[in-house]
Design an enzyme around this catalytic site. Sequence first.
Site, PDB file in Angstrom:
ATOM      1  N   ASP A 265      43.799  64.627  14.091  1.00 51.54           N
ATOM      2  CA  ASP A 265      43.906  63.397  14.877  1.00 51.54           C
ATOM      3  C   ASP A 265      44.397  62.260  13.991  1.00 51.54           C
ATOM      4  O   ASP A 265      43.626  61.631  13.280  1.00 51.54           O
ATOM      5  CB  ASP A 265      42.542  63.051  15.501  1.00 51.54           C
ATOM      6  CG  ASP A 265      42.625  61.812  16.400  1.00 51.54           C
ATOM      7  OD1 ASP A 265      43.760  61.349  16.671  1.00 51.54           O
ATOM      8  OD2 ASP A 265      41.561  61.322  16.822  1.00 51.54           O
ATOM      9  N   LYS A 272      45.723  55.686  13.015  1.00 53.08           N
ATOM     10  CA  LYS A 272      44.499  55.332  12.304  1.00 53.08           C
ATOM     11  C   LYS A 272      44.872  54.748  10.943  1.00 53.08           C
ATOM     12  O   LYS A 272      45.983  54.963  10.440  1.00 53.08           O
ATOM     13  CB  LYS A 272      43.643  56.591  12.094  1.00 53.08           C
ATOM     14  CG  LYS A 272      43.030  57.152  13.369  1.00 53.08           C
ATOM     15  CD  LYS A 272      42.221  58.399  13.086  1.00 53.08           C
ATOM     16  CE  LYS A 272      41.652  58.986  14.369  1.00 53.08           C
ATOM     17  NZ  LYS A 272      40.623  58.162  14.999  1.00 53.08           N
ATOM     18  N   GLU A 344      42.618  60.306  22.527  1.00 50.50           N
ATOM     19  CA  GLU A 344      43.296  61.520  22.988  1.00 50.50           C
ATOM     20  C   GLU A 344      42.338  62.612  23.431  1.00 50.50           C
ATOM     21  O   GLU A 344      42.691  63.443  24.264  1.00 50.50           O
ATOM     22  CB  GLU A 344      44.236  62.048  21.893  1.00 50.50           C
ATOM     23  CG  GLU A 344      43.573  62.943  20.828  1.00 50.50           C
ATOM     24  CD  GLU A 344      42.491  62.250  20.014  1.00 50.50           C
ATOM     25  OE1 GLU A 344      42.492  61.006  19.952  1.00 50.50           O
ATOM     26  OE2 GLU A 344      41.639  62.948  19.432  1.00 50.50           O
ATOM     27  N   ARG A 346      39.609  62.573  25.229  1.00 48.68           N
ATOM     28  CA  ARG A 346      39.283  62.513  26.659  1.00 48.68           C
ATOM     29  C   ARG A 346      40.456  62.982  27.515  1.00 48.68           C
ATOM     30  O   ARG A 346      40.266  63.498  28.605  1.00 48.68           O
ATOM     31  CB  ARG A 346      38.845  61.083  27.025  1.00 48.68           C
ATOM     32  CG  ARG A 346      39.900  60.040  26.801  1.00 48.68           C
ATOM     33  CD  ARG A 346      39.337  58.617  26.762  1.00 48.68           C
ATOM     34  NE  ARG A 346      38.632  58.338  25.497  1.00 48.68           N
ATOM     35  CZ  ARG A 346      38.039  57.193  25.204  1.00 48.68           C
ATOM     36  NH1 ARG A 346      38.027  56.204  26.086  1.00 48.68           N
ATOM     37  NH2 ARG A 346      37.441  57.029  24.041  1.00 48.68           N
TER      38      ARG A 346
HETATM   39  N1  BES Z   1      38.484  61.757  16.933  1.00 50.63           N
HETATM   40  C1  BES Z   1      38.193  60.392  17.176  1.00 50.63           C
HETATM   41  C2  BES Z   1      36.702  60.074  17.102  1.00 50.63           C
HETATM   42  C3  BES Z   1      36.077  60.244  15.745  1.00 50.63           C
HETATM   43  C4  BES Z   1      36.002  59.170  14.876  1.00 50.63           C
HETATM   44  C5  BES Z   1      35.518  61.442  15.365  1.00 50.63           C
HETATM   45  C6  BES Z   1      35.408  59.323  13.648  1.00 50.63           C
HETATM   46  C7  BES Z   1      34.923  61.602  14.121  1.00 50.63           C
HETATM   47  C8  BES Z   1      34.863  60.532  13.274  1.00 50.63           C
HETATM   48  C9  BES Z   1      38.692  59.988  18.564  1.00 50.63           C
HETATM   49  O1  BES Z   1      39.813  60.657  19.033  1.00 50.63           O
HETATM   50  C10 BES Z   1      39.060  58.543  18.500  1.00 50.63           C
HETATM   51  O2  BES Z   1      39.929  58.225  17.750  1.00 50.63           O
HETATM   52  N2  BES Z   1      38.349  57.713  19.255  1.00 50.63           N
HETATM   53  C11 BES Z   1      38.580  56.330  19.269  1.00 50.63           C
HETATM   54  C12 BES Z   1      38.523  55.874  20.706  1.00 50.63           C
HETATM   55  C13 BES Z   1      39.064  54.476  20.926  1.00 50.63           C
HETATM   56  C14 BES Z   1      40.538  54.420  20.618  1.00 50.63           C
HETATM   57  C15 BES Z   1      38.814  54.088  22.358  1.00 50.63           C
HETATM   58  C16 BES Z   1      37.487  55.662  18.452  1.00 50.63           C
HETATM   59  O3  BES Z   1      36.357  56.150  18.423  1.00 50.63           O
HETATM   60  O4  BES Z   1      37.773  54.674  17.804  1.00 50.63           O
HETATM   61 ZN    ZN Z   2      40.057  62.597  18.255  1.00 48.79          ZN
HETATM   62 ZN    ZN Z   3      41.630  59.758  18.343  1.00 46.42          ZN
END
Ligand code: BES
Ligand code: ZN
Ligand code: ZN
Length: 490
Positions: A265, A272, A344, A346
């Site tokens: 991701d 990120k 992504e 969801r």
């Molecule tokens: N895979 C991430 C969530 C995650 C973050 C898992 C840290 C493990 C460690 C997920 O896809 C994500 O990026 N979520 C975002 C959602 C936001 C953009 C609404 C998040 O948590 O910031």
């Molecule tokens: Zn993710």
């Molecule tokens: Zn993500």
Amino acid sequence: MDVSAASVNPLTIAVDALVVNLFERTTQPSGITASVDRALGGIISDLIAAGDASGRPGEVTVLYPRGAIAAHRVLVVGLGPANAFGAEAARNASAVAARRARDLGAKSVASVAHGAGVNALALGEAAQATVEGARLGLYRYLLDDGLEAFTLVDEDAGKLEVLRDGIRWGDAVAEGTRLARTLVQHPANVATPDHLAEVARGLAKDHGFAVTIGDRAWAEAEGMGSFLGVAKAAGYEPRFIVLEHDPSGGKEAPLVLVGKGVTFDSGGLSIKGRQGLEGMKQDMAGAAAVLGAMRTVGRLRSPRRVVALVPATENVIDAAGYRPSDVLTASNGTTIEIISTDAEGRLILADALAYAQRYKPRAVVDLATLTGAVNVALGSHAAGLFSNDDTLASNVSASAQRVAERVWRMPLWPEYLTALESDVADLKNSSGKPAGGACVAAAFLERFTSYPWVHLDIAGVHAVETTEGYRVKGPSGYGVRLLADWITKA
Ligand code: BES
Ligand code: ZN
Ligand code: ZN
């Protein structure tokens, strides 16, 4: 490591290390520890009296019998206070003792089933916990255990069958967990969607599961525009994995497991930061838990019908990739406005949850490293549990408690969904705000469910920072034990 049971006098078993135990705050050893103590001239009693052996959790006292018994070494492991004892303490003690034996160069280990009969822990459960703890505690990525033989000993031949049953369960559960740990630890160029598919094929072959591996064209035919939106930029081809264990021949409404399989991701165009990218190979921990649980289900030949769904893709960057502002159409016709390409998980789960409907499932449980927000809320101490069904929620919580994989129920109030109202589509994939992030994500998922459902957000619990007992530093394999318990007790 070969695990077996033997009904022999523990004093006569010729092994590199014999593991016995000690409760904290006891003045006298009991059970097999007492027989060993007597055979060694009371040395364990002396150590207790001197305060040199305390029975604290994590303590291992190594003794050299020098011929007084057949074992080359005796490891006295602490079980902690008797009133707090249970399967979890047994797993931890067994892990710590097994690792110490390995560190000492032992190849053959015999152990008592820790704490059988204490606080209503049945012998079979004690045996299972002892085996699970050893196997999980000895786990090393891409290396073998380091031990050759692990034998549960009990002099009473009448207990052999129960010990063997405990071993069978402990082995099956540990093997599923170890598979999950390994898949998560694999780098993103090894644990590709196709690799996950190959693992699923292997499970199908080993256990007689039905398997379907959907590629891009298959997903298009299914109308999975949400899953495919994420996959548009993927270099490694996406796979939608369907595994089915059906001993009932289609008669039983299945339990469906869904695992988020984002093999890397990056966030996509909503990229990120440098820090955020770290560890994102682990964004398929939900998928790994589901595949691991299927390994356990297969090994145990569970009578339940179980279906596993794993949407697998990476979330990377390409000119052909999806963009914030794009509108995707999921397979159930729901349109989704993309606010963040980093939300992504969801999106791929939406199509998987909609796919689950065709099975008229008895229940669906999804596991996903879905939000950083759940880690803010609960830390690494529990998965966030969201559910539209109180009975299912309490069954899953009971399993979580039994296997010591904590969950904590979080709300799914309709207000969370209002944060996802869109001007151009049925809903947005992100509110664009951090508030209640884990709950908003769960509310998004709920839109794609039409059956009793539990969502476990495992973004806080999918990895362990420092080794403690059977929880070894690295991916935890969280969820396999919980799912196995839930399925076999459902
Ligand atoms: N895979 C991430 C969530 C995650 C973050 C898992 C840290 C493990 C460690 C997920 O896809 C994500 O990026 N979520 C975002 C959602 C936001 C953009 C609404 C998040 O948590 O910031
Ligand atoms: Zn993710
Ligand atoms: Zn993500």
